[in-house]
Design an enzyme around this catalytic site. Structure first.
Site, mmCIF file in Angstrom:
data_model
loop_
_atom_site.group_PDB
_atom_site.id
_atom_site.type_symbol
_atom_site.label_atom_id
_atom_site.label_comp_id
_atom_site.label_asym_id
_atom_site.label_seq_id
_atom_site.Cartn_x
_atom_site.Cartn_y
_atom_site.Cartn_z
ATOM 1 N N GLY A 1 0.791 -1.235 0.000
ATOM 2 C CA GLY A 1 0.000 0.000 0.000
ATOM 3 C C GLY A 1 0.817 1.275 0.000
ATOM 4 O O GLY A 1 1.455 1.614 -0.997
ATOM 5 N N LYS B 1 2.713 -10.305 -3.904
ATOM 6 C CA LYS B 1 3.589 -9.194 -3.529
ATOM 7 C C LYS B 1 5.015 -9.682 -3.293
ATOM 8 O O LYS B 1 5.985 -9.024 -3.676
ATOM 9 C CB LYS B 1 3.036 -8.513 -2.276
ATOM 10 C CG LYS B 1 1.667 -7.865 -2.522
ATOM 11 C CD LYS B 1 0.991 -7.510 -1.216
ATOM 12 C CE LYS B 1 -0.371 -6.876 -1.428
ATOM 13 N NZ LYS B 1 -1.175 -6.829 -0.208
HETATM 14 N N1 HSE Z 1 -6.127 -7.082 0.295
HETATM 15 C C1 HSE Z 1 -4.885 -6.417 0.385
HETATM 16 C C2 HSE Z 1 -4.438 -6.416 1.843
HETATM 17 C C3 HSE Z 1 -5.021 -5.003 -0.123
HETATM 18 O O1 HSE Z 1 -5.248 -6.690 2.720
HETATM 19 O O2 HSE Z 1 -3.264 -6.201 2.109
HETATM 20 C C4 HSE Z 1 -3.724 -4.308 -0.337
HETATM 21 O O3 HSE Z 1 -2.958 -4.931 -1.322
#
Ligand code: HSE
EC number: 1.1.1.3
Length: 440
Positions: free
Chosen positions: A138, A209
Site C-alpha cells: 500500500g 507481492k
Molecule cells: N487485500 C490487500 C491487503 C489489499 O489486505 O493487504 C492491499 O494490497
C-alpha cells in the site's frame, strides 16, 4: 507558491473508481498544487472509467465512461492508471494502453506477479513506463526503497507482513479473542480485503507481492507459480497462546531468501521472537524487513491497504512518470531493478529444499517415555531442539500438549520426522507445525 510551468499538464485517465481509484482522484485533486510543484508539471485527470459513481469522490465535470478501453484508446491521454484489479480485463487494458504508446501506473499485484514479464517486455518495445509501487504494501514506498535506495547492496533476504487483511485478523484474534469470520467481515467493510478474500487469508495476495519483491531484490524474472503459499485459516488460539508463552508472536510472513542453491520464496504463518519490531506490527499495518550486505537490516513500515495510503503510492508513481517523460528512455529505472538483459537464472527452490526452524505441537497420551521417543525421532534425523514445554494434562481429552521449537532444518527432514511422530502409538492426531524465523 505555485511555480509557472510552461509545458502543458500531463493528462491521465483513471480506470476504476473503487477504493484506490477514488482515493487517487481525491489526492490528485486535494494536493494538485503541491504535486505539480514536485512533478514540474500539472497533472489533469482527463477521463475516468467507472461502472458506478463512488460516493466518497466528487468527480465534478471530469468525463466518465463505463468502458475502460475508451481510456486506453483516448488520444488525449498520456498515462493510464489501472485500478480495476484482477488478471484478465486488467491485462488486456494494460496491453492496449502500452500498444497505444501510453504510460501505465497500476496497483495490481496479481497482474504484475503473473503477467509482469510480458507487460515489461511490451513496455520496453514501445518505450513506455509501467510503474507499480502501489502493488506492494500500500502506502509504503518499498519498491523504490529496494530498487533505488538499496541499489548498492547484495540483498540476502527480505521478510514482510504484506497482507493487511490477514494481519488485521491475526491481531484482532490475539488481542480481543474475536472470531476469524467476524474480523474478516470487518476488513471487507473497511475496503482492505480483496474481491475474493480467500486471496488474503490463503496467502495468495501476499505471494503476489512477495514474488514482485523477490524479483526486485535478487534480479530474477517474476515467478509467481513457484511461490509456496500457506494461509492463516488453520491457526488456532491455542497455538497463538503457546507461541506467546515461548516468547514468540505468530505472523503471516512472506520470506524471500537467497541461498547458494537457489531462492526460497514462501508465505506462511511464522513464529517471530516477540521483541523484534516486526512482531509488533499490528492491525492493517504492513512492514517489510530487507537485509542487504552493506546496509544491514532495514525495516519499512506503514499502512498496507486502504483508500489514501494506496493512492499515495499511485500518485508517487505518477509523479515519477511525469518527471521522466522528459528524460532519455534508455536511462529509466528498470522495472525489476536490474537491467532486463542482466536478470539471473538463479532458481526458486521448491519448499522441500527450504530451511526453517519449526514450532511443533504434539498431542500425546500421558504415558512414561513419550518425551524420550519424541526426542529420539528428532535426534535420529539430526534435528536439534531449541526449547521444549510440556503442558498439564488437558481435562477435556486427557492428552498432554508438548510444544517444541527446533533449530533450522530442511523442510523435507521435518516432514519425515512429523510422519514418524504421528505414527507413534502415544501421539494422537496430527502434529501442528508452524515455521519460526529469528530474522537476525
Ligand atoms: N487485500 C490487500 C491487503 C489489499 O489486505 O493487504 C492491499 O494490497
Amino acid at each position: 507558491m505555485m511555480g509557472s510551468f510552461s509545458v502543458k499538464p500531463v493528462k491521465v485517465g483513471i480506470c476504476g473508481l473503487g477504493t484506490v481509484g477514488g482515493g487517487t482522484f481525491n489526492v490528485l485533486k486535494r494536493n494538485a498544487e503541491e504535486i505539480a510543484r514536485r512533478a514540474g508539471r500539472g497533472i489533469e485527470v482527463a477521463q475516468i472509467a467507472a461502472r458506478r459513481p463512488n460516493p466518497k469522490c466528487e468527480t465534478g465535470s471530469t468525463p466518465i465512461t463505463a468502458d475502460i478501453f475508451d481510456v486506453a484508446n483516448n488520444p488525449e491521454i498520456d498515462v493510464v492508471i489501472e485500478l480495476i484489479g484482477g488478471y484478465t480485463l486488467a491485462h488486456e487494458l494494460v496491453l492496449k494502453a502500452i500498444e497505444n504508446g501510453k504510460h501505465v501506473v497500476t496497483a495490481n499485484k496479481a497482474l504484475i506477479a503473473v503477467h509482469g514479464n510480458e507487460i515489461f517486455a511490451k513496455a520496453r518495445e514501445k518505450g513506455v513506463i509501467v510503474a507499480f509501487e502501489a502493488a506492494v504494501a500500500g502506502g509504503i514506498p518499498v519498491i523504490k526503497a529496494i530498487r533505488e535506495g538499496l541499489a548498492a547492496n547484495r540483498i540476502n533476504w527480505l521478510a514482510g507482513i504484506i497482507n493487511g487483511t490477514g494481519n488485521f485478523i491475526l491481531t484482532e484474534m490475539r488481542e480481543k479473542g474475536r472470531a476469524f469470520a467476524d474480523v474478516l467481515k470487518e476488513a471487507q467493510a473497511l475496503g482492505y480485503a480483496e474481491a475474493d478474500p480467500t486471496f488474503d487469508v490463503e496467502g495468495i495476495d501476499a505471494a503476489h507481492k512477495l514474488t514482485i519483491l523477490a524479483s526486485i531484490a535478487f534480479g530474477i524474472p517474476l515467478q509467481f507459480d513457484k511461490a509456496y503459499t500457506e494461509g492463516i485459516t488453520k491457526l488456532t488460539t491455542a497455538d497463538v497462546n503457546y507461541a506467546e508463552a515461548l516468547g514468540y508472536r505468530i505472523k503471516h510472513l512472506g520470506v524471500a531468501r537467497r541461498t547458494d542453491k537457489g531462492i526460497e520464496l514462501r508465505v506462511h504463518p511464522t513464529l517471530i521472537p516477540a521483541d523484534r519490531l516486526i512482531a509488533n506490527v499490528n492491525g492493517v499495518m504492513n512492514a517489510v524487513m530487507v537485509n542487504g550486505d552493506a546496509a544491514g537490516s532495514t525495516l519499512f513500515y506503514g499502512a498496507g491497504a486502504g483508500m489514501e495510503p494506496t493512492a499515495s503510492s499511485v500518485v508517487a508513481d505518477l509523479v515519477d512518470v511525469v518527471r521522466v517523460l522528459t528524460t532519455d528512455p534508455e536511462n529509466r529505472v528498470p522495472h525489476l531493478a536490474f537491467q532486463p538483459d542482466a536478470l539471473s537464472d538463479h532458481p526458486i527452490l521448491p519448499i522441500d529444499a527450504c530451511e526453517s526452524a519449526y514450532y511443533l505441537r504434539i498431542q500425546a497420551k500421558d504415558h512414561p517415555g513419550v518425551l524420550a521417543q519424541v526426542a529420539t525421532i528428532l535426534s535420529e534425523r539430526g534435528i536439534n531442539i531449541e526449547s521444549i514445554m510440556q503442558m498439564e494434562v488437558e481435562e477435556h481429552d486427557g492428552l498432554v500438549p508438548m510444544i517444541l521449537v527446533t533449530h533450522r532444518v530442511l523442510e523435507s527432514r521435518i516432514i519425515e520426522a512429523i510422519a514418524a511422530l504421528e505414527a507413534l502409538d502415544d501421539v494422537v492426531g496430527n502434529v501442528v507445525r508452524i515455521r519460526v524465523e529469528q530474522l537476525n
